[in-house]
Design a protein around this motif. Sequence first.
Motif, PDB file in Angstrom:
ATOM      1  N   SER A 155       0.865  -1.186   0.000  1.00 47.69           N
ATOM      2  CA  SER A 155       0.000   0.000   0.000  1.00 47.69           C
ATOM      3  C   SER A 155       0.897   1.230   0.000  1.00 47.69           C
ATOM      4  O   SER A 155       2.133   1.110  -0.045  1.00 47.69           O
ATOM      5  N   PHE A 156       0.288   2.401   0.043  1.00 50.35           N
ATOM      6  CA  PHE A 156       1.051   3.642   0.025  1.00 50.35           C
ATOM      7  C   PHE A 156       0.813   4.430   1.314  1.00 50.35           C
ATOM      8  O   PHE A 156      -0.254   4.331   1.921  1.00 50.35           O
ATOM      9  N   ILE A 157       1.809   5.198   1.706  1.00 51.18           N
ATOM     10  CA  ILE A 157       1.659   6.173   2.784  1.00 51.18           C
ATOM     11  C   ILE A 157       1.794   7.538   2.131  1.00 51.18           C
ATOM     12  O   ILE A 157       2.871   7.938   1.717  1.00 51.18           O
ATOM     13  N   GLY A 158       0.684   8.242   1.996  1.00 52.89           N
ATOM     14  CA  GLY A 158       0.678   9.492   1.248  1.00 52.89           C
ATOM     15  C   GLY A 158       0.288   9.258  -0.205  1.00 52.89           C
ATOM     16  O   GLY A 158       0.328   8.123  -0.701  1.00 52.89           O
ATOM     17  N   LEU A 159      -0.071  10.316  -0.884  1.00 51.67           N
ATOM     18  CA  LEU A 159      -0.540  10.219  -2.264  1.00 51.67           C
ATOM     19  C   LEU A 159       0.613   9.855  -3.197  1.00 51.67           C
ATOM     20  O   LEU A 159       1.641  10.536  -3.209  1.00 51.67           O
ATOM     21  N   PRO A 160       0.488   8.792  -3.995  1.00 54.94           N
ATOM     22  CA  PRO A 160       1.550   8.440  -4.951  1.00 54.94           C
ATOM     23  C   PRO A 160       1.775   9.560  -5.967  1.00 54.94           C
ATOM     24  O   PRO A 160       0.826  10.249  -6.357  1.00 54.94           O
ATOM     25  N   THR A 161       3.010   9.733  -6.392  1.00 56.19           N
ATOM     26  CA  THR A 161       3.310  10.807  -7.342  1.00 56.19           C
ATOM     27  C   THR A 161       2.545  10.684  -8.666  1.00 56.19           C
ATOM     28  O   THR A 161       2.134  11.710  -9.215  1.00 56.19           O
ATOM     29  N   MET A 187      -0.374  16.242   0.778  1.00 53.93           N
ATOM     30  CA  MET A 187      -0.889  14.891   0.541  1.00 53.93           C
ATOM     31  C   MET A 187       0.200  13.941   0.053  1.00 53.93           C
ATOM     32  O   MET A 187       0.155  12.745   0.341  1.00 53.93           O
ATOM     33  N   LEU A 188       1.177  14.449  -0.673  1.00 53.45           N
ATOM     34  CA  LEU A 188       2.275  13.589  -1.130  1.00 53.45           C
ATOM     35  C   LEU A 188       3.024  12.966   0.046  1.00 53.45           C
ATOM     36  O   LEU A 188       3.512  11.834  -0.045  1.00 53.45           O
ATOM     37  N   ASN A 189       3.108  13.695   1.144  1.00 49.93           N
ATOM     38  CA  ASN A 189       3.920  13.248   2.275  1.00 49.93           C
ATOM     39  C   ASN A 189       3.118  13.039   3.555  1.00 49.93           C
ATOM     40  O   ASN A 189       3.705  12.876   4.625  1.00 49.93           O
ATOM     41  N   ALA A 190       1.792  13.026   3.438  1.00 54.03           N
ATOM     42  CA  ALA A 190       0.954  12.814   4.613  1.00 54.03           C
ATOM     43  C   ALA A 190       1.053  11.373   5.099  1.00 54.03           C
ATOM     44  O   ALA A 190       1.204  10.443   4.308  1.00 54.03           O
ATOM     45  N   GLU A 191       0.960  11.188   6.400  1.00 56.23           N
ATOM     46  CA  GLU A 191       0.991   9.851   6.990  1.00 56.23           C
ATOM     47  C   GLU A 191      -0.402   9.234   6.931  1.00 56.23           C
ATOM     48  O   GLU A 191      -0.983   8.856   7.960  1.00 56.23           O
ATOM     49  N   ILE A 192      -0.914   9.117   5.714  1.00 54.85           N
ATOM     50  CA  ILE A 192      -2.242   8.538   5.497  1.00 54.85           C
ATOM     51  C   ILE A 192      -2.079   7.294   4.619  1.00 54.85           C
ATOM     52  O   ILE A 192      -1.640   7.402   3.474  1.00 54.85           O
ATOM     53  N   PRO A 193      -2.427   6.111   5.129  1.00 48.02           N
ATOM     54  CA  PRO A 193      -2.336   4.902   4.305  1.00 48.02           C
ATOM     55  C   PRO A 193      -3.370   4.927   3.178  1.00 48.02           C
ATOM     56  O   PRO A 193      -4.547   5.210   3.414  1.00 48.02           O
ATOM     57  N   LEU A 194      -2.930   4.647   1.965  1.00 47.55           N
ATOM     58  CA  LEU A 194      -3.806   4.609   0.798  1.00 47.55           C
ATOM     59  C   LEU A 194      -3.629   3.262   0.099  1.00 47.55           C
ATOM     60  O   LEU A 194      -2.501   2.799  -0.071  1.00 47.55           O
ATOM     61  N   PHE A 195      -4.739   2.668  -0.306  1.00 47.56           N
ATOM     62  CA  PHE A 195      -4.638   1.352  -0.936  1.00 47.56           C
ATOM     63  C   PHE A 195      -3.992   1.459  -2.317  1.00 47.56           C
ATOM     64  O   PHE A 195      -4.085   2.474  -2.998  1.00 47.56           O
ATOM     65  N   ALA A 196      -3.321   0.388  -2.709  1.00 50.14           N
ATOM     66  CA  ALA A 196      -2.656   0.330  -4.010  1.00 50.14           C
ATOM     67  C   ALA A 196      -3.420  -0.608  -4.925  1.00 50.14           C
ATOM     68  O   ALA A 196      -4.057  -1.562  -4.474  1.00 50.14           O
ATOM     69  N   LEU A 197      -3.338  -0.347  -6.224  1.00 52.34           N
ATOM     70  CA  LEU A 197      -3.996  -1.211  -7.206  1.00 52.34           C
ATOM     71  C   LEU A 197      -3.063  -2.355  -7.600  1.00 52.34           C
ATOM     72  O   LEU A 197      -2.818  -2.607  -8.767  1.00 52.34           O
TER      73      LEU A 197
END
Length: 259
Positions: free
Chosen positions: A144-150, A192-202
């Motif tokens: 998964s991602f932490i922060g918005l993927p580039t 959002m690029l560097n926020a400590e928010i877990p985001l699901f990955a495809l």
Amino acid sequence: MKMKKHIPNLITALNLLSGTIAAIFAVQGNLIMAALFVGLGIFFDFFDGLAARVLNVKSEIGLQLDSLADMITSGLVPGIIMYQLFLRALPGTVDTTADSWSAEAANTWFEWDIPFIALLGLLVVAASGYRLAKFNVDERQTDSFIGLPTPANAMLILSLPLILVYQPHPIAVALILNEWFLVGLTVFSCIMLNAEIPLFALKFSDWSFKQNKLRYFFIAYCLIMIVLLQFIAIPLIIASYILLSIISNKSEAKKEVLV
């Protein structure tokens, strides 16, 4: 067998090449062609990882090359696009496509004609670089991602000139060409690029619906939104991606507490 291990890196190199061409178009002010080549680069970015997983040929060089390519395609180019949008939003700004090698320009090399507020757009480049460096050393971001993927952030920013050209609704145009909206979007992007928010990955470990229902739902949602709203759908999709991830995280946390 030896040739197989180079296939993902070759695809990544195509991402890097696409991003470099996009950067040239962005500097020239041709934002549509820049968006086209960024899209092509993101396409290659998706398939280099897929190829590495399918061929089982992951390498440290591939990881570093992937980030370097993303830095150009999804970091540098979006920053230049934001800069160009600022110039279009501000009255009386210079023509960025002017011939900087003319004799007249050579005699005025020491003059500063760039609005300082337009340079705020380049903060996206710095935030993207920091995000990619952090990704390379963060062991939490394997599935998964932490922060918005580039790439997602790049699509958000690159959607703006596409909306201006192909869906120039007066409200959308007034909003996008408002310098304070661009300031807010730049700040939001960097955070959002560097926020400590877990985001699901495809990323699919298997194709079962049970394990990937959120991913399947999101892909179907994206397709429907793009068909209905075209380029205006892209900012809404990015916002939905963040919101869905937050809701999913809270749902998973509740399940863990109940267990």
